[in-house]
Write a protein that holds these residues in place. Sequence first.
Motif, PDB file in Angstrom:
ATOM      1  N   UNK A 173      12.278  -0.434 -22.908  1.00 25.18           N
ATOM      2  CA  UNK A 173      10.924  -0.259 -23.186  1.00 25.18           C
ATOM      3  C   UNK A 173      10.452  -0.906 -24.469  1.00 25.18           C
ATOM      4  N   UNK A 174      11.342  -0.919 -25.467  1.00 28.74           N
ATOM      5  CA  UNK A 174      11.195  -1.461 -26.826  1.00 28.74           C
ATOM      6  C   UNK A 174      11.049  -3.132 -26.668  1.00 28.74           C
ATOM      7  N   UNK A 175      12.044  -3.562 -25.936  1.00 28.97           N
ATOM      8  CA  UNK A 175      11.715  -5.035 -25.916  1.00 28.97           C
ATOM      9  C   UNK A 175      10.516  -5.333 -25.056  1.00 28.97           C
ATOM     10  N   UNK A 176       9.968  -4.559 -24.066  1.00 27.41           N
ATOM     11  CA  UNK A 176       8.773  -4.887 -23.546  1.00 27.41           C
ATOM     12  C   UNK A 176       7.765  -4.981 -24.745  1.00 27.41           C
ATOM     13  N   UNK A 177       7.577  -4.558 -25.844  1.00 26.26           N
ATOM     14  CA  UNK A 177       6.729  -4.444 -26.818  1.00 26.26           C
ATOM     15  C   UNK A 177       6.605  -6.011 -27.310  1.00 26.26           C
ATOM     16  N   UNK A 178       7.501  -7.138 -26.885  1.00 29.90           N
ATOM     17  CA  UNK A 178       7.563  -8.223 -27.577  1.00 29.90           C
ATOM     18  C   UNK A 178       6.725  -9.119 -26.450  1.00 29.90           C
ATOM     19  N   UNK A 179       5.813  -8.786 -25.651  1.00 30.51           N
ATOM     20  CA  UNK A 179       4.956  -9.364 -24.824  1.00 30.51           C
ATOM     21  C   UNK A 179       5.977 -10.175 -23.727  1.00 30.51           C
ATOM     22  N   UNK A 180       6.707  -9.702 -23.116  1.00 32.84           N
ATOM     23  CA  UNK A 180       7.625 -10.256 -22.113  1.00 32.84           C
ATOM     24  C   UNK A 180       7.767  -9.122 -20.950  1.00 32.84           C
ATOM     25  N   UNK A 200       3.779 -10.266 -17.539  1.00 31.77           N
ATOM     26  CA  UNK A 200       2.837 -10.021 -16.242  1.00 31.77           C
ATOM     27  C   UNK A 200       3.595 -11.097 -15.101  1.00 31.77           C
ATOM     28  N   UNK A 201       4.884 -11.229 -15.304  1.00 29.24           N
ATOM     29  CA  UNK A 201       5.442 -11.939 -14.358  1.00 29.24           C
ATOM     30  C   UNK A 201       6.485 -11.051 -13.414  1.00 29.24           C
ATOM     31  N   UNK A 202       6.316 -11.378 -11.981  1.00 27.64           N
ATOM     32  CA  UNK A 202       7.152 -10.860 -11.081  1.00 27.64           C
ATOM     33  C   UNK A 202       7.347 -11.504  -9.773  1.00 27.64           C
ATOM     34  N   UNK A 203       8.247 -11.008  -8.897  1.00 23.11           N
ATOM     35  CA  UNK A 203       8.086 -11.651  -7.679  1.00 23.11           C
ATOM     36  C   UNK A 203       6.856 -11.608  -6.835  1.00 23.11           C
ATOM     37  N   UNK A 204       6.204 -10.481  -7.245  1.00 25.57           N
ATOM     38  CA  UNK A 204       4.915 -10.404  -6.571  1.00 25.57           C
ATOM     39  C   UNK A 204       3.678 -11.372  -7.188  1.00 25.57           C
ATOM     40  N   UNK A 205       3.917 -11.613  -8.445  1.00 20.47           N
ATOM     41  CA  UNK A 205       2.987 -12.568  -9.022  1.00 20.47           C
ATOM     42  C   UNK A 205       3.130 -14.165  -8.383  1.00 20.47           C
ATOM     43  N   UNK A 206       4.217 -14.283  -8.033  1.00 20.50           N
ATOM     44  CA  UNK A 206       4.725 -15.791  -7.710  1.00 20.50           C
ATOM     45  C   UNK A 206       4.309 -15.540  -6.136  1.00 20.50           C
ATOM     46  N   UNK A 207       4.619 -14.471  -5.334  1.00 20.95           N
ATOM     47  CA  UNK A 207       4.229 -14.529  -3.857  1.00 20.95           C
ATOM     48  C   UNK A 207       2.762 -14.593  -4.013  1.00 20.95           C
ATOM     49  N   UNK A 208       1.931 -14.197  -4.670  1.00 21.75           N
ATOM     50  CA  UNK A 208       0.443 -14.141  -4.586  1.00 21.75           C
ATOM     51  C   UNK A 208       0.158 -15.670  -4.648  1.00 21.75           C
ATOM     52  N   UNK A 209       0.710 -16.259  -5.507  1.00 25.63           N
ATOM     53  CA  UNK A 209       0.404 -17.899  -5.664  1.00 25.63           C
ATOM     54  C   UNK A 209       0.622 -18.717  -4.525  1.00 25.63           C
ATOM     55  N   UNK A 210       1.847 -18.136  -3.802  1.00 22.79           N
ATOM     56  CA  UNK A 210       2.233 -18.949  -2.694  1.00 22.79           C
ATOM     57  C   UNK A 210       1.425 -18.424  -1.474  1.00 22.79           C
ATOM     58  N   UNK A 211       0.886 -17.260  -1.410  1.00 18.22           N
ATOM     59  CA  UNK A 211       0.216 -16.643  -0.185  1.00 18.22           C
ATOM     60  C   UNK A 211      -1.393 -17.484  -0.448  1.00 18.22           C
ATOM     61  N   UNK A 212      -1.687 -17.876  -1.511  1.00 20.28           N
ATOM     62  CA  UNK A 212      -3.098 -18.454  -1.681  1.00 20.28           C
ATOM     63  C   UNK A 212      -2.939 -19.873  -1.345  1.00 20.28           C
ATOM     64  N   UNK A 213      -1.741 -20.525  -1.597  1.00 23.90           N
ATOM     65  CA  UNK A 213      -1.565 -21.977  -1.236  1.00 23.90           C
ATOM     66  C   UNK A 213      -1.608 -22.088   0.207  1.00 23.90           C
ATOM     67  N   UNK A 214      -0.698 -21.309   1.002  1.00 24.33           N
ATOM     68  CA  UNK A 214      -0.477 -21.244   2.409  1.00 24.33           C
ATOM     69  C   UNK A 214      -1.741 -20.708   3.054  1.00 24.33           C
TER      70      UNK A 214
END
Length: 295
Positions: A173-180, A200-214
């Motif tokens: 939780x503390x390390x999350x305060x460092x904008x990561x 704001x990065x995750x498998x989901x955020x990357x998958x959404x970019x792929x979904x839009x491209x495809x």
Amino acid sequence: MTEKALTASPTTPLATTARLVALDADGTLSLNGHIPDATVTAVQATVASGHHVVIATGRSLVGVASIVKRLGLRRGRVICSNGAVTACIVDSRLIVEDAVRFDAGRVLQRARDAIPDALLATEVLGKGYQVNARFPDGLLNGRQQVVGRTPDLWAAPTTRAVVHAADVARLGRELGWFDVTVTLGSTTEPGDWLDLTAPSLSKASALERVRRRLRVAPEHTIAVGDGHNDLPMFEWAARAVAMGNAPAEVRCAAGEVCGSITEHGVVDVLRSIAGVRRSAPSAGSRPSRTLPPKQ
């Protein structure tokens, strides 16, 4: 957390429109580095049916190459480092399409101050990691380069950083305060691993970019996984399937639960997508089961 009642079969017919099928690697496709022949066949049948198979993993780019080779994939995409890196598969070669880097200096300095003997690493894309001391064999993919000074780890932006120490999860939780983005993992004991990536990065955020491209419709997305780092893609997917070997909280977050990896649970899911009729279950296996809609 109470697991919801489970019903229904995995053999519901699907429309012919192409699906985007996101598959976790370790614990879903692979067990202790081995991918069964039945899983390879099911993945290849899914691709042959015209669907888009995307490997979405916490592994680094260099670590996913063996998965692509074993599955015989010659086209498609892989998402690595929990969404930080996306690569195209071109004739079995991996060509980086997206690489989201961040400055890991402040967050790694805080981790080192809190746990002086923690093992720290930053990803060197396509090669391995820079480390402050060598990690135990098998914990990092690729080559490990021990730096002369710990600050050299964050001399340049990286796609991913790692903190490995007993009970390091307490710092999450503390390390999350460092904008990561902080993703919890476990190796030799629970909560001894933290992955750090851009905000704001995750498998989901990357998958959404792929979904839009495809140009795949949101309702034609499917995700199968077994870990806490799969929870964002369960929220993203229209059809979310947890492996039977997943922790209870992961199973409860999915819309379906299939058999465990030793029961080849992912094979049942892929057969339903590819339109291949499921054969009679072997002794001890259990079908994929659908949860009631989330309230």
